[in-house]
Design an enzyme around this catalytic site. Structure first.
Site, PDB file in Angstrom:
ATOM      1  CB  SER A 146      -0.906  -0.068   1.313  1.00  0.00           C
ATOM      2  OG  SER A 146      -1.543   1.164   1.428  1.00  0.00           O
ATOM      3  CE1 TYR A 158      -4.208  -2.200   5.081  1.00  0.00           C
ATOM      4  CE2 TYR A 158      -3.103  -0.111   4.709  1.00  0.00           C
ATOM      5  CZ  TYR A 158      -3.688  -1.204   4.072  1.00  0.00           C
ATOM      6  OH  TYR A 158      -4.034  -1.230   2.782  1.00  0.00           O
ATOM      7  CE  LYS A 162      -1.844  -4.189   3.001  1.00  0.00           C
ATOM      8  NZ  LYS A 162      -1.986  -5.353   2.117  1.00  0.00           N
TER       9      LYS A 162
HETATM   10  N1  LIG Z   1      -8.783   0.134  -1.367  1.00  0.00           N
HETATM   11  C1  LIG Z   1      -7.527   0.668  -1.411  1.00  0.00           C
HETATM   12  O1  LIG Z   1      -7.424   1.911  -1.182  1.00  0.00           O
HETATM   13  C2  LIG Z   1      -6.437   0.007  -0.810  1.00  0.00           C
HETATM   14  C3  LIG Z   1      -5.151   0.677  -0.844  1.00  0.00           C
HETATM   15  C4  LIG Z   1      -3.928   0.033  -0.735  1.00  0.00           C
HETATM   16  C5  LIG Z   1      -3.939  -1.194  -0.474  1.00  0.00           C
HETATM   17  N2  LIG Z   1      -4.959  -2.079  -0.449  1.00  0.00           N
HETATM   18  C6  LIG Z   1      -4.966  -3.432  -0.131  1.00  0.00           C
HETATM   19  O2  LIG Z   1      -5.421  -4.261  -0.992  1.00  0.00           O
HETATM   20  C7  LIG Z   1      -6.211  -5.389  -0.545  1.00  0.00           C
HETATM   21  C8  LIG Z   1      -7.691  -5.316  -0.922  1.00  0.00           C
HETATM   22  O3  LIG Z   1      -8.228  -4.345  -0.208  1.00  0.00           O
HETATM   23  P1  LIG Z   1      -9.838  -3.911  -0.581  1.00  0.00           P
HETATM   24  O4  LIG Z   1     -10.069  -2.421  -0.482  1.00  0.00           O
HETATM   25  O5  LIG Z   1     -10.248  -4.631  -1.606  1.00  0.00           O
HETATM   26  O6  LIG Z   1     -10.504  -4.539   1.030  1.00  0.00           O
HETATM   27  P2  LIG Z   1     -11.812  -5.086   1.068  1.00  0.00           P
HETATM   28  O7  LIG Z   1     -12.037  -5.037   2.708  1.00  0.00           O
HETATM   29  O8  LIG Z   1     -12.780  -4.302   0.194  1.00  0.00           O
HETATM   30  O9  LIG Z   1     -11.653  -6.687   0.551  1.00  0.00           O
HETATM   31  C9  LIG Z   1     -11.114  -7.564   1.387  1.00  0.00           C
HETATM   32  C10 LIG Z   1     -11.159  -9.189   1.173  1.00  0.00           C
HETATM   33  O10 LIG Z   1     -10.583  -9.537   1.931  1.00  0.00           O
HETATM   34  C11 LIG Z   1     -11.361 -10.679   2.449  1.00  0.00           C
HETATM   35  N3  LIG Z   1     -10.413 -11.080   3.832  1.00  0.00           N
HETATM   36  C12 LIG Z   1     -10.472 -10.299   4.951  1.00  0.00           C
HETATM   37  N4  LIG Z   1      -9.771 -11.037   5.977  1.00  0.00           N
HETATM   38  C13 LIG Z   1      -9.441 -12.169   5.412  1.00  0.00           C
HETATM   39  C14 LIG Z   1      -8.664 -13.287   6.006  1.00  0.00           C
HETATM   40  N5  LIG Z   1      -8.120 -13.446   7.051  1.00  0.00           N
HETATM   41  N6  LIG Z   1      -8.669 -14.195   4.903  1.00  0.00           N
HETATM   42  C15 LIG Z   1      -9.080 -14.254   3.738  1.00  0.00           C
HETATM   43  N7  LIG Z   1      -9.613 -13.149   3.291  1.00  0.00           N
HETATM   44  C16 LIG Z   1      -9.939 -12.283   4.021  1.00  0.00           C
HETATM   45  C17 LIG Z   1     -12.373 -10.045   2.988  1.00  0.00           C
HETATM   46  O11 LIG Z   1     -13.704 -10.799   3.016  1.00  0.00           O
HETATM   47  C18 LIG Z   1     -12.748  -9.223   1.790  1.00  0.00           C
HETATM   48  O12 LIG Z   1     -13.444 -10.010   0.574  1.00  0.00           O
HETATM   49  C19 LIG Z   1      -5.612  -5.263   0.922  1.00  0.00           C
HETATM   50  O13 LIG Z   1      -4.647  -5.992   1.252  1.00  0.00           O
HETATM   51  C20 LIG Z   1      -5.823  -3.661   1.379  1.00  0.00           C
HETATM   52  O14 LIG Z   1      -4.901  -3.461   2.473  1.00  0.00           O
HETATM   53  C21 LIG Z   1      -6.457  -1.205  -0.584  1.00  0.00           C
END
Ligand SMILES: NC(=O)c1ccc[n+]([C@@H]2O[C@H](COP(=O)([O-])OP(=O)(O)OC[C@H]3O[C@@H](n4cnc5c(N)ncnc54)[C@H](O)[C@@H]3O)[C@@H](O)[C@H]2O)c1
Length: 251
Positions: A146, A158, A162
């Site tokens: 991230s 977090y 990351k």
């Molecule tokens: N959305 C953003 O702006 C953003 C930015 C940087 C990084 N990220 C990273 O991208 C990835 C996805 O994020 P997102 O925004 O789609 O999040 P989200 O919360 O919308 O989706 C995350 C998914 O992971 C699943 N999950 C949670 N805990 C879990 C576990 N223990 N085992 C298996 N699955 C699990 C959830 O059920 C969900 O379906 C994450 O690693 C997040 O840190 C997101």
């Protein structure tokens, strides 16, 4: 000379946390180029729905319930994938959570849970998958870091995970390049998903103002460079972090 994503056809790809959000976008993108996609999530319902949607496009899928922080469940996921498809070509370690809070009020559990899922989860899935990949001297791991690996207030837990994912990516890339396995990371900026829907509207508006490209990203914006990293187009790329953030300062 193969220029394009043709080699991704029939590749077997596991995407963790792919029931919704960025993971779902990544799974859909792989399906679009003809890969066989394993939809795995801690949430059985979203995993099954996403797998059903993708299967509807004529692509082979497997839906698996797996909490990445639980090694037994991870081993089951890897075994089920090999049983169904006979191999694992690509793993995208996407599952992740936030449990934000000011450090002085942060509970031990709030720290530990984020470490267990974001960092140890990445270890668990990679460790089990590499064991399969090394036997055929081929594979590709893509980890989701991230922009907040740089440090975001309220996200000491977090940000630590990351940043840890980046160190993990770079160390592992050097260690297993000789086994024919590439390891890279993507560091997304601000992407529209259920995770970021939790951010208060005013704060989200301020965050968007800071993005040089001028708007929030979509899961597909993250999925596209992941297809590149997974394909032969990136055959000489390992240990790399690609910032996909609309121009925010990256890691
Ligand atoms: N959305 C953003 O702006 C953003 C930015 C940087 C990084 N990220 C990273 O991208 C990835 C996805 O994020 P997102 O925004 O789609 O999040 P989200 O919360 O919308 O989706 C995350 C998914 O992971 C699943 N999950 C949670 N805990 C879990 C576990 N223990 N085992 C298996 N699955 C699990 C959830 O059920 C969900 O379906 C994450 O690693 C997040 O840190 C997101």
């Amino acid at each position: 000379m193969a220029i394009g994503l043709q080699d991704l056809k029939d590749k077997v790809v596991i995407v963790t946390g792919s029931g919704r959000g960025i993971g779902k976008g990544i799974a859909e993108a792989f399906a679009e180029v003809g890969s066989k996609v394993v939809i795995s999530d801690i949430d059985a319902e979203t995993a099954a729905n996403t797998a059903k949607e993708i299967a509807g496009k004529g692509v082979e899928t497997l839906s698996a319930v797996c909490d990445v922080s639980n090694r037994e469940q991870v081993d089951k996921l890897i075994n089920a994938t090999v049983e169904k498809f006979g191999k694992i070509d690509v793993v995208v370690n996407n599952a992740g959570i936030t449990m934000d809070g000011l450090f002085i009020r942060m509970k031990q559990d709030q720290w530990q849970k984020v470490i267990d899922i974001n960092l140890t989860g990445t270890f668990n899935v990679t460790h089990a998958a590499v064991n399969v990949m090394r036997k055929v001297k081929s594979g590709c791991i893509i980890n989701i870091s991230s922009v907040n690996a740089l440090g975001a207030p309220g996200q000491a837990n977090y940000s630590a995970t990351k940043a840890g994912v980046i160190g993990f990516t770079k160390a592992l890339a050097k260690e297993i390049a000789g086994m024919g396995i590439r390891v890279n990371a993507i560091a997304p900026g601000f992407i529209e998903t259920p995770m970021t829907a939790k951010i208060p509207e005013k704060m989200a508006e301020e965050m968007i103002k800071a993005i040089p490209i001028g708007h929030i990203g979509q899961p597909l914006d993250i999925a596209k460079p992941i297809l590149f990293l997974a394909s032969d187009m990136a055959s000489y790329v390992t240990g790399e972090v690609i910032n996909v953030n609309g121009g925010l300062n990256g890691v």
